[in-house]
Write an enzyme that holds these catalytic residues in place. Structure first.
Site, PDB file in Angstrom:
ATOM      1  N   GLY A 183       0.818  -1.205   0.000  1.00 49.18           N
ATOM      2  CA  GLY A 183       0.000   0.000   0.000  1.00 49.18           C
ATOM      3  C   GLY A 183       0.850   1.252   0.000  1.00 49.18           C
ATOM      4  CG  ASP A 184       3.156   2.581   3.377  1.00 49.04           C
ATOM      5  OD1 ASP A 184       2.303   3.474   3.412  1.00 49.04           O
ATOM      6  OD2 ASP A 184       3.511   1.947   4.382  1.00 49.04           O
ATOM      7  CG  LEU A 185       6.557  -0.443  -0.839  1.00 53.74           C
ATOM      8  CD1 LEU A 185       7.194  -1.809  -1.044  1.00 53.74           C
ATOM      9  CD2 LEU A 185       7.617   0.580  -0.489  1.00 53.74           C
ATOM     10  CB  THR A 188       6.202   5.213  -3.028  1.00 48.57           C
ATOM     11  OG1 THR A 188       6.195   5.353  -1.610  1.00 48.57           O
ATOM     12  CG2 THR A 188       7.527   5.732  -3.565  1.00 48.57           C
ATOM     13  CD  GLN A 215      -1.205   4.467   2.647  1.00 52.04           C
ATOM     14  OE1 GLN A 215      -2.031   4.901   3.444  1.00 52.04           O
ATOM     15  NE2 GLN A 215      -0.144   3.784   3.046  1.00 52.04           N
TER      16      GLN A 215
END
Length: 413
Positions: A183-185, A188, A215
């Site tokens: 979710g973070d990546l 990003t 996200q």
């Protein structure tokens, strides 16, 4: 030692984004990784932290240690190549410091819950008045709009709300989260893409904009064919373990010393595979001689999978990789220690070494974007808390040392 003005360019080098100034007021991963990618590509990135509450990933393991001092390798990996300053955005003097920096910046990256920067009086509607060219990148759990936008969220929130969690795991077991912070990546990556698109527009037209990345949205966009499978065929994606929804063979297979991925599902690759294992007749067998026939689940389970298990069972991963070579897609499923030691990893500079003096050397992942003329520079240290406050404020905001000391005395720095 560099002058304050030189510091801004010396840290960035000559990358593709050289001359671009980024203010990073984010923390943890999605925001910091977004700005770190920009730093690797040559931007001057200034990490802005609260002097009394810096990015708490500085306390995340693992650590480089020397006597009673320690540096978080977690923090270092996502904040390399940045200049570090401290500013308390909750006090009036600190708010003005950020505005003075924004006036000279190209990009600001934040990943607070929507509304937080507005409450501070530093939201996009305020900062765009300071700098109309500003690209304001906001990464959050649910995005800046919608009925759930103000809810708190983590990576697992995105995996759950975006549908990915329900799709991951073995069919006969409870759903499993993806084994990394996808979710973070993913946020990003979309954040970087959106930021660069908005930057190009700002450079051409002199008009910035908000880049709103969620996200949850990012995870939804990572679910492959699940959405159209449902909207077209009414199929709700379930847990398939190591299998693909319809492509076969395309999964994990056990072998003598571990597991391999084999994806020889096309007619060409299937024929080569059959010949490679000295059973060319399997390629012309009327039961399994076309891709469509091998895709059929019953046929696959009855005829194809047993063949592959037989061919792989008594061979090691290395033997199978050597046999497949450049002919068919077959890859050992590697552990991370094997990845770090792999010759392909080394050839692609995907492990970089950074000297942290008395703390020793930090080995971390490199930059996957390879540019032929303006290569990235990932092998750089992360900033210490407030390490570059004085020279950055001198160079970018035009502050005198006396003014900086007054701000520090007032608790703004």
């Amino acid at each position: 030692m560099s002058t304050p003005d030189a510091l801004l360019t010396d840290e960035a080098g000559n990358g593709a984004l050289s001359g671009v100034v980024v203010l990073d007021v984010s923390r943890v991963v999605a925001g910091p990784y977004c700005s770190q990618m920009l730093a690797d590509l040559g931007a001057t990135v200034i990490k802005v932290e609260n002097p009394r509450d810096p990015d708490y990933t500085r306390t995340f393991p693992p650590f480089l240690r020397h006597e009673d001092e320690e540096i978080s390798a977690f923090y270092a990996q996502y904040n390399r190549g940045k200049l570090g300053i401290t500013v308390d955005l909750a006090v009036p003097e600190g708010k003005q410091v950020l505005k003075d920096l924004v006036a000279k910046a190209d990009i600001l990256v934040e990943n607070f819950r929507p509304g937080t920067m507005d409450k501070l009086g530093l939201g996009y509607s305020v900062l765009r008045e300071v700098n109309p060219r500003l690209v304001y990148t906001a990464i959050s759990g649910y995005g800046q709009t919608g009925p759930l936008s103000r809810r708190p969220a983590y990576d697992n929130t995105a995996q759950a709300a975006g549908g990915l969690w329900s799709m991951n795991g073995e069919p006969d077991r409870p759903a499993s989260r993806v084994g990394t912070i996808i979710g973070d990546l993913s946020a990003t990556m979309f954040g970087v893409i959106g930021t660069l698109a908005a930057l190009r527009h700002a450079e051409r037209h002199g008009v910035g904009q908000m880049v709103d990345v969620a996200q949850v949205d990012s995870v939804v966009a990572m679910t492959e064919t699940a959405v159209v499978n449902y909207t077209v065929a009414g199929e709700v994606a379930g847990r398939l373990g190591n299998e693909h929804p319809f492509v076969r063979p395309y999964e994990l297979f056990p072998c003598k010393d571990g597991d391999v991925f084999f994806g020889g599902y096309t007619d060409k690759f299937w024929t080569i595979t059959c010949e490679m294992f000295n059973e060319p007749e399997a390629a012309t067998d009327p039961d399994i001689n076309t891709m469509a026939k091998r895709f059929d689940r019953d046929t696959y389970e009855r005829r194809v999978r047993p063949l592959l298990h037989k061919w792989f069972a008594d061979r090691t991963r290395g033997e199978l990789e050597d046999m497949a070579g450049e002919k068919v897609p077959l890859t050992a499923i590697k552990t991370i220690d094997e990845v770090v030691a792999d010759e392909q990893t080394a050839a692609r500079d995907m492990i970089v070494d950074v000297d942290y003096d008395k703390f020793g050397q930090l080995r971390m992942f490199g930059q996957p974007i390879k540019l032929g003329v303006t290569p990235a520079t990932p092998a750089r240290r992360a900033n210490r808390v407030g390490e570059h406050t004085d020279p950055v404020l001198q160079a970018l905001a035009g502050y005198s040392l006396e003014h900086i000391e007054d701000l520090r005395s007032a608790g703004a720095l």
